[in-house]
Enzyme design. Structure first.
Site, short mmCIF file in Angstrom:
data_model
loop_
_atom_site.label_atom_id
_atom_site.label_comp_id
_atom_site.label_asym_id
_atom_site.label_seq_id
_atom_site.Cartn_x
_atom_site.Cartn_y
_atom_site.Cartn_z
N ASP A 140 1.29 -1.08 -0.44
CA ASP A 140 0.02 -0.31 0.16
C ASP A 140 0.60 1.16 0.30
OD1 ASP A 140 -2.44 -2.38 2.08
OD2 ASP A 140 -3.27 -0.64 0.12
N ASP A 159 -10.74 -4.96 -1.34
CA ASP A 159 -9.70 -4.56 -0.19
C ASP A 159 -10.23 -3.66 1.26
OD1 ASP A 159 -6.49 -2.31 -0.58
OD2 ASP A 159 -7.80 -3.07 0.77
C1 DX5 Z 1 -6.05 1.22 2.98
C2 DX5 Z 1 -5.36 -0.33 2.55
C3 DX5 Z 1 -6.31 -0.97 4.09
C4 DX5 Z 1 -5.49 -2.18 3.57
C5 DX5 Z 1 -5.97 -3.64 3.99
O1 DX5 Z 1 -5.73 2.31 1.76
O2 DX5 Z 1 -5.52 -0.34 1.40
O3 DX5 Z 1 -7.48 -1.85 2.72
O4 DX5 Z 1 -4.49 -2.30 1.97
O5 DX5 Z 1 -5.90 -3.32 5.65
P1 DX5 Z 1 -7.23 -3.88 6.25
O6 DX5 Z 1 -7.30 -5.51 6.27
O7 DX5 Z 1 -6.43 -3.84 7.22
O8 DX5 Z 1 -8.51 -3.33 6.10
#
Ligand code: DX5
Length: 220
Positions: A36, A176
């Site tokens: 990310d 996501d």
């Molecule tokens: C937000 C990120 C999150 C991450 C996943 O910008 O993209 O969504 O990848 O995090 P969790 O699984 O903790 O939501």
């Protein structure tokens, strides 16, 4: 329906031992690693650049995907491909010339993906389908891990699936944000091929392996 791939986001990993964290995620049985990438402008958070991704590349065999939550991704696309990312995902909200950006990614030999924030329509996708390998539907507002899954996005996942299936080439649909054993089944049944999971794996009290298996158990 085939079970979806589990893509581990390292957003919430221990950055003091990042190579070890990706090794642990590989051992835990995840299918891919998602980086990310945040610039503090497109989203109110900053994370890592291509050099960090490249430093971790030799430590695992898993495919890497770069999720570029950055205002102007064009100048850095090649850096993430060179760092070892098989897939580079840009946000439509940050790309005034999306068709060109996607064709640049493909010209570099990587899979080209586009991400959409919760309030963004998929209407544009039909116009770039000839360049697209991957659609990422955000089920949180991007910037941070550990947020609550937005179930209202499931209709958009189904719409992304329908659009992807129109393509003459395989187009994967990824989801996501807020994915856990409690929320994983619905987006999968709506049409997702890949589920990005961060905190539900990284913060699980019984470890990454148990967390990954718990999610796989609900995807059968
Ligand atoms: C937000 C990120 C999150 C991450 C996943 O910008 O993209 O969504 O990848 O995090 P969790 O699984 O903790 O939501």
């Amino acid at each position: 329906m085939n079970a979806p791939a589990i893509v581990a986001s390292v957003l919430g990993a221990d950055y003091s031992r990042l190579a070890g964290e990706v090794r642990d995620l590989q051992s835990a049985g995840v299918d891919r690693i998602q980086w990310d990438v945040m610039d503090g402008h497109f989203v109110p958070n900053m994370t890592f650049g291509a050099a960090v991704v490249g430093a971790c590349r030799p430590h695992v065999d898993l495919p890497f995907e770069a999720h570029l939550m950055v205002e102007d991704p064009d100048p850095v696309l090649a850096d993430f491909v060179s760092a070892g990312c098989n897939t580079v995902i840009v946000h439509v909200e940050a790309c005034p010339h999306l068709h060109r950006t996607l064709s640049m990614i493909k010209g570099m030999g990587a899979r080209a993906g586009v991400a959409v924030n919760p309030s963004t329509s998929l209407d544009f996708v039909a116009h770039v389908l000839d360049q697209l390998d991957h659609i990422l539907v955000m089920t949180v507002n991007p910037g941070f891990g550990g947020q609550e899954y937005i179930a209202a996005m499931e209709d958009k996942v189904a719409e992304a699936r329908e659009i992807a299936d129109r393509s003459e080439r395989p187009v994967q649909v990824e989801v996501d944000g807020g994915i856990s054993a409690d929320t994983a089944a619905a987006p999968w049944r709506a049409g997702a091929d890949l589920l990005v999971v961060g905190s539900a794996i990284l913060d699980h009290p019984d470890g990454k392996g148990v967390a990954t298996e718990e999610i796989r158990q609900v995807l059968t």
